[in-house]
Design a protein around this motif. Structure first.
Motif, short mmCIF file in Angstrom:
data_model
loop_
_atom_site.label_atom_id
_atom_site.label_comp_id
_atom_site.label_asym_id
_atom_site.label_seq_id
_atom_site.Cartn_x
_atom_site.Cartn_y
_atom_site.Cartn_z
N ALA A 8 0.82 -1.21 0.00
CA ALA A 8 0.00 0.00 0.00
C ALA A 8 0.86 1.26 0.00
O ALA A 8 1.85 1.36 0.74
CB ALA A 8 -0.92 0.00 1.21
N PHE A 9 0.47 2.20 -0.85
CA PHE A 9 1.03 3.55 -0.95
C PHE A 9 2.41 3.60 -1.62
O PHE A 9 3.00 4.67 -1.72
CB PHE A 9 1.09 4.23 0.42
N MET A 10 2.89 2.46 -2.10
CA MET A 10 4.10 2.48 -2.90
C MET A 10 3.75 2.85 -4.33
O MET A 10 2.63 2.67 -4.78
CB MET A 10 4.77 1.10 -2.89
N LYS A 11 4.74 3.37 -5.07
CA LYS A 11 4.56 3.59 -6.49
C LYS A 11 4.61 2.24 -7.21
O LYS A 11 5.40 1.37 -6.85
CB LYS A 11 5.65 4.52 -7.03
N THR A 12 3.79 2.10 -8.23
CA THR A 12 3.70 0.83 -8.93
C THR A 12 5.05 0.38 -9.48
O THR A 12 5.42 -0.80 -9.35
CB THR A 12 2.68 0.94 -10.08
N VAL A 13 5.81 1.29 -10.06
CA VAL A 13 7.09 0.90 -10.67
C VAL A 13 8.11 0.48 -9.62
O VAL A 13 9.10 -0.19 -9.95
CB VAL A 13 7.67 2.05 -11.52
N GLU A 14 7.89 0.84 -8.36
CA GLU A 14 8.82 0.44 -7.30
C GLU A 14 8.62 -1.00 -6.86
O GLU A 14 9.53 -1.62 -6.32
CB GLU A 14 8.63 1.35 -6.07
N MET A 15 7.42 -1.53 -7.07
CA MET A 15 7.07 -2.81 -6.45
C MET A 15 7.88 -3.99 -6.95
O MET A 15 8.35 -4.79 -6.12
CB MET A 15 5.56 -3.05 -6.61
N PRO A 16 8.11 -4.19 -8.26
CA PRO A 16 8.95 -5.32 -8.67
C PRO A 16 10.38 -5.27 -8.11
O PRO A 16 10.86 -6.28 -7.58
CB PRO A 16 8.91 -5.25 -10.20
N PRO A 17 11.10 -4.13 -8.18
CA PRO A 17 12.44 -4.14 -7.58
C PRO A 17 12.43 -4.32 -6.07
O PRO A 17 13.33 -4.96 -5.51
CB PRO A 17 13.03 -2.78 -7.98
N VAL A 18 11.42 -3.79 -5.38
CA VAL A 18 11.32 -4.00 -3.94
C VAL A 18 11.02 -5.48 -3.65
O VAL A 18 11.53 -6.05 -2.68
CB VAL A 18 10.26 -3.08 -3.31
N ALA A 19 10.20 -6.10 -4.49
CA ALA A 19 9.93 -7.54 -4.33
C ALA A 19 11.24 -8.33 -4.39
O ALA A 19 11.45 -9.27 -3.61
CB ALA A 19 8.97 -8.02 -5.41
N ARG A 20 12.12 -7.96 -5.30
CA ARG A 20 13.40 -8.64 -5.42
C ARG A 20 14.22 -8.46 -4.13
O ARG A 20 14.85 -9.40 -3.64
CB ARG A 20 14.18 -8.11 -6.63
N MET A 21 14.20 -7.26 -3.57
CA MET A 21 14.92 -7.00 -2.32
C MET A 21 14.35 -7.85 -1.18
O MET A 21 15.10 -8.44 -0.39
CB MET A 21 14.80 -5.53 -1.93
N GLN A 271 1.62 10.32 3.79
CA GLN A 271 2.41 9.31 3.08
C GLN A 271 3.74 9.88 2.57
O GLN A 271 4.45 9.20 1.84
CB GLN A 271 1.61 8.74 1.90
N ASP A 272 4.09 11.10 2.98
CA ASP A 272 5.30 11.73 2.47
C ASP A 272 6.56 10.93 2.82
O ASP A 272 7.51 10.89 2.04
CB ASP A 272 5.45 13.15 3.01
N HIS A 273 6.56 10.28 3.99
CA HIS A 273 7.75 9.54 4.40
C HIS A 273 7.93 8.25 3.61
O HIS A 273 8.95 7.57 3.76
CB HIS A 273 7.69 9.22 5.90
N LEU A 274 6.97 7.92 2.74
CA LEU A 274 7.07 6.71 1.93
C LEU A 274 7.63 7.00 0.54
O LEU A 274 7.89 6.08 -0.23
CB LEU A 274 5.70 6.05 1.78
N ARG A 275 7.80 8.28 0.22
CA ARG A 275 8.18 8.65 -1.13
C ARG A 275 9.66 8.38 -1.38
O ARG A 275 10.49 8.48 -0.49
CB ARG A 275 7.89 10.13 -1.38
N GLY A 276 9.98 8.06 -2.62
CA GLY A 276 11.36 7.86 -3.02
C GLY A 276 11.47 6.82 -4.11
O GLY A 276 10.49 6.24 -4.53
N THR A 277 12.68 6.57 -4.55
CA THR A 277 12.91 5.51 -5.52
C THR A 277 12.91 4.16 -4.82
O THR A 277 12.85 4.09 -3.58
CB THR A 277 14.26 5.71 -6.22
N ALA A 278 12.99 3.09 -5.59
CA ALA A 278 13.00 1.76 -4.99
C ALA A 278 14.15 1.60 -4.01
O ALA A 278 14.03 0.92 -2.98
CB ALA A 278 13.09 0.71 -6.10
#
Length: 297
Positions: A8-21, A271-278
């Motif tokens: 929740a509240f992540m950017k869509t493009v961040e989710m696959p690389p975060v999944a890998r992490m 949600q500002d503290h959730l912002r950023g790149t993967a």
């Protein structure tokens, strides 16, 4: 203890690389949230906030769960994927069966589905599904989906769904675990009677134990107390090794954590503290692995 991360509240493009992490850090899985739209004019009261309104910005991204599972499965090896939660009765049942079957095939069986009856009438109306009978329909949908995912010639006939004999391929390589969310009496009975587990929100450890007790009482009522059953939820207590050891003792099988997020700030609309790149997520994921996962497992 299995550790799940929310999306929740992540950017869509961040989710696959975060999944890998998360996969590399030993997390068990990711739980995907579900919303179709944010209506500009909405009459339905949101039950999850004291204001009665959704607390997130209108442009918050809620990607399609099964497209996202396919993308994340392609870049991971062991990570599992589920929902917290998927509003299945707002969709046509054949569409749900097809999407989940395809995602489970691509992921090699690393897929479960967490269902809920939902609360937003507007989403149901946009998809042409009946909002008023969504609870009974979901009870039947759970039973029907198990049949439709068996492979070969499948069919279902019930009160709400009449599906003639057909093949829906690809079908899941193994049975898809079905979990339910929701805290109403009907939702708890649904989980106890029809499901393989229950997905909660976030609770103190004491509150979590009370929910587990209520559902286990219902499971005994339905004669299912000896069947495998998962309890997955977030905990609002300060994360610690001792907390998760206590969680295991009271029967929690999976904990949802987002190491980079602050629960109170997020649910107050910040949600500002959730912002950023993967890469923004990497340090907190690694720290949680070292402090908790590696020591508990």
């Amino acid at each position: 203890m299995k550790f799940w991360s929310g999306t929740a509240f992540m950017k869509t493009v961040e989710m696959p690389p975060v999944a890998r992490m998360l996969d590399e850090a030993g997390f068990h899985g990711m739980l995907i949230s579900d919303h179709l739209v944010f209506p500009k004019e909405m009459k339905t009261i949101y039950p999850g906030h004291e204001s009665g309104k959704m607390f997130w910005p209108a442009d918050t991204e809620w990607p399609d769960a099964w497209v996202l599972v396919g993308a994340m499965a392609a870049v991971t090896e062991n990570l599992h994927f589920g929902n917290n939660v998927y509003i299945a009765p707002s969709r046509p049942i054949i569409e749900v069966a097809k999407q989940v079957g395809t995602a489970a095939t691509i992921a090699g069986g690393r897929v479960s589905i967490g269902l809920s009856a939902g609360w937003m009438r507007e989403e149901f109306e946009l998809l042409g599904q009946d909002f008023d009978n969504r609870g009974p329909r979901l009870n039947e949908m759970i039973q029907a989906l198990r049949e439709l995912w068996k492979g070969g010639w499948v069919s279902w006939k019930g009160e709400y769904y009449d599906i003639p004999e057909m093949m829906i391929e690809p079908h899941p390589p193994e049975p898809v675990p079905i979990l339910c969310g929701g805290e109403s009496k009907a939702a708890l009975r649904r989980a106890a009677r029809y499901c393989d587990g229950w997905v909660g929100t976030a609770y103190t450890l004491d509150d979590a134990e009370q929910w587990i007790t209520r559902i286990n009482d219902l499971r005994r009522e339905y004669g299912r107390e000896h069947e495998p059953f998962d309890f997955i939820m977030g905990l609002r207590d300060t994360p610690s090794l001792e907390l998760y050891k206590q969680a295991q003792k009271i029967g929690i099988t999976g904990v949802m954590v987002s190491p980079w997020a602050n629960w109170e700030r997020t649910h107050s609309g910040d949600q500002d503290h959730l912002r950023g790149t993967a890469e923004h997520y990497r340090a907190s994921i690694g720290d949680f692995h070292e402090r908790i996962i590696d020591r508990l497992t």
